[in-house]
Design a protein around this motif. Structure first.
Motif, PDB file in Angstrom:
ATOM      1  N   LEU A  81       2.460   2.521  -7.801  1.00 42.07           N
ATOM      2  CA  LEU A  81       1.293   2.722  -6.942  1.00 42.07           C
ATOM      3  C   LEU A  81       1.001   4.214  -6.838  1.00 42.07           C
ATOM      4  O   LEU A  81       1.864   5.002  -6.455  1.00 42.07           O
ATOM      5  N   GLU A 121      -3.185   3.947  -3.263  1.00 35.97           N
ATOM      6  CA  GLU A 121      -3.440   2.697  -3.991  1.00 35.97           C
ATOM      7  C   GLU A 121      -2.739   1.513  -3.324  1.00 35.97           C
ATOM      8  O   GLU A 121      -1.703   1.657  -2.692  1.00 35.97           O
ATOM      9  N   SER A 122      -3.331   0.324  -3.510  1.00 34.54           N
ATOM     10  CA  SER A 122      -2.750  -0.936  -3.047  1.00 34.54           C
ATOM     11  C   SER A 122      -2.730  -1.931  -4.184  1.00 34.54           C
ATOM     12  O   SER A 122      -3.569  -1.871  -5.083  1.00 34.54           O
ATOM     13  N   LYS A 123      -1.764  -2.845  -4.147  1.00 33.90           N
ATOM     14  CA  LYS A 123      -1.718  -3.972  -5.082  1.00 33.90           C
ATOM     15  C   LYS A 123      -1.533  -5.233  -4.261  1.00 33.90           C
ATOM     16  O   LYS A 123      -0.749  -5.256  -3.306  1.00 33.90           O
ATOM     17  N   HIS A 133       6.499  -2.010 -10.316  1.00 34.02           N
ATOM     18  CA  HIS A 133       5.070  -1.756 -10.158  1.00 34.02           C
ATOM     19  C   HIS A 133       4.938  -0.302  -9.700  1.00 34.02           C
ATOM     20  O   HIS A 133       5.770   0.185  -8.940  1.00 34.02           O
ATOM     21  N   THR A 163       0.837  -1.202   0.000  1.00 35.33           N
ATOM     22  CA  THR A 163       0.000   0.000   0.000  1.00 35.33           C
ATOM     23  C   THR A 163       0.870   1.249   0.000  1.00 35.33           C
ATOM     24  O   THR A 163       1.883   1.298   0.697  1.00 35.33           O
ATOM     25  N   ASN A 164       0.432   2.232  -0.768  1.00 42.84           N
ATOM     26  CA  ASN A 164       1.099   3.530  -0.815  1.00 42.84           C
ATOM     27  C   ASN A 164       0.265   4.514   0.017  1.00 42.84           C
ATOM     28  O   ASN A 164      -0.726   5.045  -0.463  1.00 42.84           O
TER      29      ASN A 164
END
Length: 156
Positions: A108, A112-114, A106, A53-54
């Motif tokens: 972010l 945002e989360s991935k 990646h 998570t950012n």
């Protein structure tokens, strides 16, 4: 010939500088681990979910190196049983290109989360029932902050 050497040196300094900036930015990212089930049997695939998570107001990039986003290519978790014994890592140990290629990153956006799901058993020996503690082990390559300890129960 000297000009070529000076150009290569300049490029390396730029890459080193960019890598340092990315590490500093990535150190602001936070990871979490969660189990996809309450408990697992020894015969189950132990499916876990890893999330990055950012929490900042800036866009941040991180490399998938040493995370579940690249699969079981390194020992990115510390897995111990209830007695504190470390479980053997049985996954691959990849040699990586440095600096990491663009394709390994990646991005972010703020807030945002991935997430990615993966099987713990593809990388770690879980051979007996019990309670296991799992931690993401932060390394200098991406400096994503480690997660809280995840505890899972494995039954016969």
């Amino acid at each position: 010939m000297l000009l070529l050497g000076a150009t290569a040196c300049s490029t390396n300094k730029t890459n080193d500088s960019q890598q340092t900036e990315m590490k500093t930015a990535a150190s602001k990212l936070v990871s979490s681990l969660k189990a996809t089930q309450e408990s697992y049997s020894l015969n189950d695939t132990i499916s876990l979910e890893f999330t990055v998570t950012n929490p900042t107001k800036e866009t941040i990039r991180f490399t998938q190196y040493h995370t579940p986003f690249e699969g079981m290519m390194s020992k990115f978790l510390d897995v111990t049983d209830s007695n504190g014994n470390e479980m053997n890592y049985i996954g691959a140990m990849a040699k990586r290109m440095m600096p990491p290629p663009e394709s390994s990153y990646h991005t972010l956006q703020p807030g945002e989360s991935k997430s990615v799901k993966f099987s713990l058993k593809k990388g770690y020996e879980i051979l007996k029932p019990g309670v296991y503690k799992i931690n993401y082990n932060q390394v200098s390559i991406n400096e994503i902050k480690g997660s809280k300890t995840l505890k899972i129960t494995v039954t016969e």
